[in-house]
Design an enzyme around this catalytic site. Structure first.
Site, short mmCIF file in Angstrom:
data_model
loop_
_atom_site.label_atom_id
_atom_site.label_comp_id
_atom_site.label_asym_id
_atom_site.label_seq_id
_atom_site.Cartn_x
_atom_site.Cartn_y
_atom_site.Cartn_z
N ALA A 71 0.57 -1.22 0.14
CA ALA A 71 0.11 -0.07 -0.10
C ALA A 71 0.80 1.14 -0.06
O ALA A 71 0.62 2.12 -0.68
CB ALA A 71 -0.94 0.08 1.14
N TRP A 72 1.86 1.44 1.03
CA TRP A 72 2.64 2.53 0.92
C TRP A 72 3.53 2.77 -0.04
O TRP A 72 3.78 3.68 -0.70
CB TRP A 72 3.36 2.58 2.34
CG TRP A 72 4.06 3.71 2.85
CD1 TRP A 72 5.17 3.94 3.45
CD2 TRP A 72 4.02 5.22 2.35
NE1 TRP A 72 5.72 5.30 3.74
CE2 TRP A 72 5.03 5.95 2.89
CE3 TRP A 72 3.06 5.90 1.57
CZ2 TRP A 72 4.91 7.43 2.98
CZ3 TRP A 72 2.99 7.27 1.48
CH2 TRP A 72 3.96 8.07 1.93
N GLY A 73 4.18 1.56 -0.51
CA GLY A 73 5.19 1.78 -1.62
C GLY A 73 4.32 1.97 -2.95
O GLY A 73 4.87 2.87 -3.74
N LYS A 125 9.46 -0.67 8.03
CA LYS A 125 9.21 -0.27 9.29
C LYS A 125 9.28 -1.91 9.90
O LYS A 125 8.61 -2.46 9.70
CB LYS A 125 8.04 0.32 9.76
CG LYS A 125 8.03 1.76 8.98
CD LYS A 125 6.37 2.39 9.41
CE LYS A 125 6.53 3.84 8.98
NZ LYS A 125 6.55 3.90 7.50
N ALA A 183 -1.75 5.48 4.13
CA ALA A 183 -1.40 5.38 2.57
C ALA A 183 -2.57 6.01 1.92
O ALA A 183 -2.69 6.85 1.09
CB ALA A 183 -1.00 4.07 2.09
N LYS A 225 6.12 1.19 17.01
CA LYS A 225 4.68 1.44 16.84
C LYS A 225 4.08 0.52 16.29
O LYS A 225 2.84 0.19 16.81
CB LYS A 225 4.97 2.77 15.94
CG LYS A 225 5.03 2.66 14.59
CD LYS A 225 4.86 3.91 13.79
CE LYS A 225 5.12 3.65 12.24
NZ LYS A 225 3.98 2.84 11.63
N ASN A 268 -1.94 -2.96 11.61
CA ASN A 268 -1.51 -3.72 12.75
C ASN A 268 -2.71 -3.65 13.76
O ASN A 268 -2.81 -4.54 14.44
CB ASN A 268 -0.06 -3.22 13.33
CG ASN A 268 1.02 -3.47 12.45
OD1 ASN A 268 1.62 -4.81 12.50
ND2 ASN A 268 1.47 -2.72 11.54
N GLN A 314 3.75 -6.24 9.91
CA GLN A 314 5.08 -6.06 10.26
C GLN A 314 5.32 -6.22 11.88
O GLN A 314 6.34 -6.46 12.11
CB GLN A 314 5.55 -4.51 9.95
CG GLN A 314 5.48 -4.48 8.35
CD GLN A 314 6.73 -5.27 7.77
OE1 GLN A 314 7.17 -6.32 8.11
NE2 GLN A 314 7.61 -4.36 7.14
#
EC number: 1.1.1.8
Length: 431
Positions: free
Chosen positions: A45-47, A190, A229, A279, A342, A369
């Protein structure tokens, strides 16, 4: 804002985008007619969103920059996801028209009917991330051959999970052996690894990249911040920090900054990476507490107080001169506990909609993660050589003994003692 707004939300012209691009090109020694090549490795998603932000901002300067995404080929989109994707397409007139113009709509109709199998790299080209199908992106240039993607890249964005970073960058090093200059790498990962030999220590994603690919640490940066994201791509205001050497972090912060996405720079790489991993650990617990207490604001605030205390303790133990847990670092923790994959995982686990034996890669969400990070942090903080003085008892103890939330998460997620989920509320009574 000066410029023309596109149907996908991007903005052309204005805001000095071309000037920022030219400035970075000069810094990287690019001559006239020589493309600045940026590639994002990994399409979570973030990439994917990060690559789409760059494509929206700079992609129309085709004679100056090339922006591409690498992801593995062969990942099939299952029938239920294809059906959901079809509904998303038809709910967005701009997306529907774009696919029709590109003669790409029919394949989604066929996939909806079960007459065709779609693949993750295929839909990414049309602007759909498999882990975030509800948020259509701009069309992206996708490469499935890793060597082709990276061998002459000027900037490589690491969008891989931390658990895959070392393996992929070891492969990348084979393609960079004969390069005259090394690329600049921006890591979004992360998570951490724990190394116990010769002394207990953490290994962050930027350190994994440096050792695996042989890239100098001054060319590797970490970017993180309080953001979700999908919300960033929908132009909700957000900020982030890019951390690393002074040579690259300031010009890259300027290059990445957009009106709705403000990027600051910071020299404290290690603290930000440690917090980036921590986190996710405590976000799983936040999701559990939210589900166990029926979203009680009081319970969640008490948990937040306790988990940030543990995070401060761990960060000060593992970094030489840690930055204070304030501002963007605290905000990053807050948004992840509030609305991150998460935290979602912790909720679904308590509600019984997910099981521990399903692993850490969840359909529609990607890699959780925090699970591997729980194991790494607990293993590291259980080492006797890191012992600290117990604040109430006159004896030395392993740091993990002073981290009750981390201990319970380890028993649940790593040891898979499901009984501990039912007593997670005990965390709220810790003094």
């Amino acid at each position: 804002m000066v410029g023309s707004v596109h149907v996908n939300g991007s903005v052309n012209g204005g805001n000095g985008t071309e000037e920022r691009l030219d400035e970075l090109r000069r810094l990287l020694g690019k001559s006239e007619g020589d493309l600045l090549k940026i590639v994002s490795i990994g399409a979570g998603a973030w990439g994917s969103v990060f690559a789409a932000l760059l494509q929206d901002a700079y992609g129309h300067f085709r004679e100056k920059v090339q922006i591409r995404v690498w992801r593995r080929a062969g990942r099939a989109v299952d029938r239920s996801t294809a059906e959901h994707l079809f509904d998303v397409i038809n709910s967005r007139e701009d997306v529907l028209r774009r696919l029709i113009r590109r003669c790409a709509y029919l394949k989604y109709v066929e996939a909806r009917l079960g007459d065709r199998t779609l693949y993750a790299d295929e839909i990414l080209r049309d602007g759909f991330c498999l882990n975030m199908v509800d948020t259509p992106l701009c069309p992206l240039k996708v490469v499935t051959n890793l060597q082709e993607a990276v061998w002459d890249a000027d900037i490589v964005v690491n969008g891989l999970p931390s658990t895959e970073t070392r393996e992929v960058f070891e492969e990348l090093s084979k393609y960079w052996k004969e390069r005259i200059s090394v690329p600049v790498i921006i890591s979004l990962a992360k998570g951490i690894e724990a190394s116990l030999d010769p002394i207990p220590r953490i290994i962050t994603p930027t350190q994994m990249i440096s050792s695996a690919a042989g890239v100098p640490t001054e060319n590797i940066l970490y970017l993180g911040g309080p953001n979700i994201a999908s919300e960033i791509y929908n132009k909700e205001y957000a900020n982030a920090r890019i951390c690393g050497s002074n040579k690259w972090r300031k010009p890259l912060a300027k290059f990445l900054r957009q009106p709705h996405f403000i990027v600051w720079d910071n020299s404290d790489l290690v603290t930000h990476e440690v917090m980036g991993g921590l986190k996710n650990v405590y976000a799983i617990g936040a999701g559990m507490v939210a589900a166990l207490t029926n979203e009680s604001a009081t319970s969640k605030s008490v948990y937040f107080a306790h988990c940030t205390s543990e995070m401060i303790f761990i960060t000060h133990l593992l970094t030489e001169q840690p930055e204070k847990l304030a501002g963007p670092l605290l905000a990053d923790t807050y948004v992840t506990l509030l609305k991150g994959r998460n935290a979602w995982y912790g909720q679904m686990l308590v509600k019984g909609e997910l099981r521990l034996d399903m692993g850490d890669s969840i359909k529609g969400k990607g890699m959780i993660q925090g699970i591997s990070a729980v194991g790494a942090f607990f293993e590291l903080l259980s080492q006797p050589s890191l012992s600290v003085q117990h604040p109430e008892e006159n004896k030395q103890v392993a740091p993990a003994e002073l981290c009750p939330i981390l201990k319970r998460l380890y028993r649940i997620l790593i040891k898979r003692s499901v009984i501990y989920i039912t007593i997670m509320h005990m965390v709220l009574c810790i003094h």
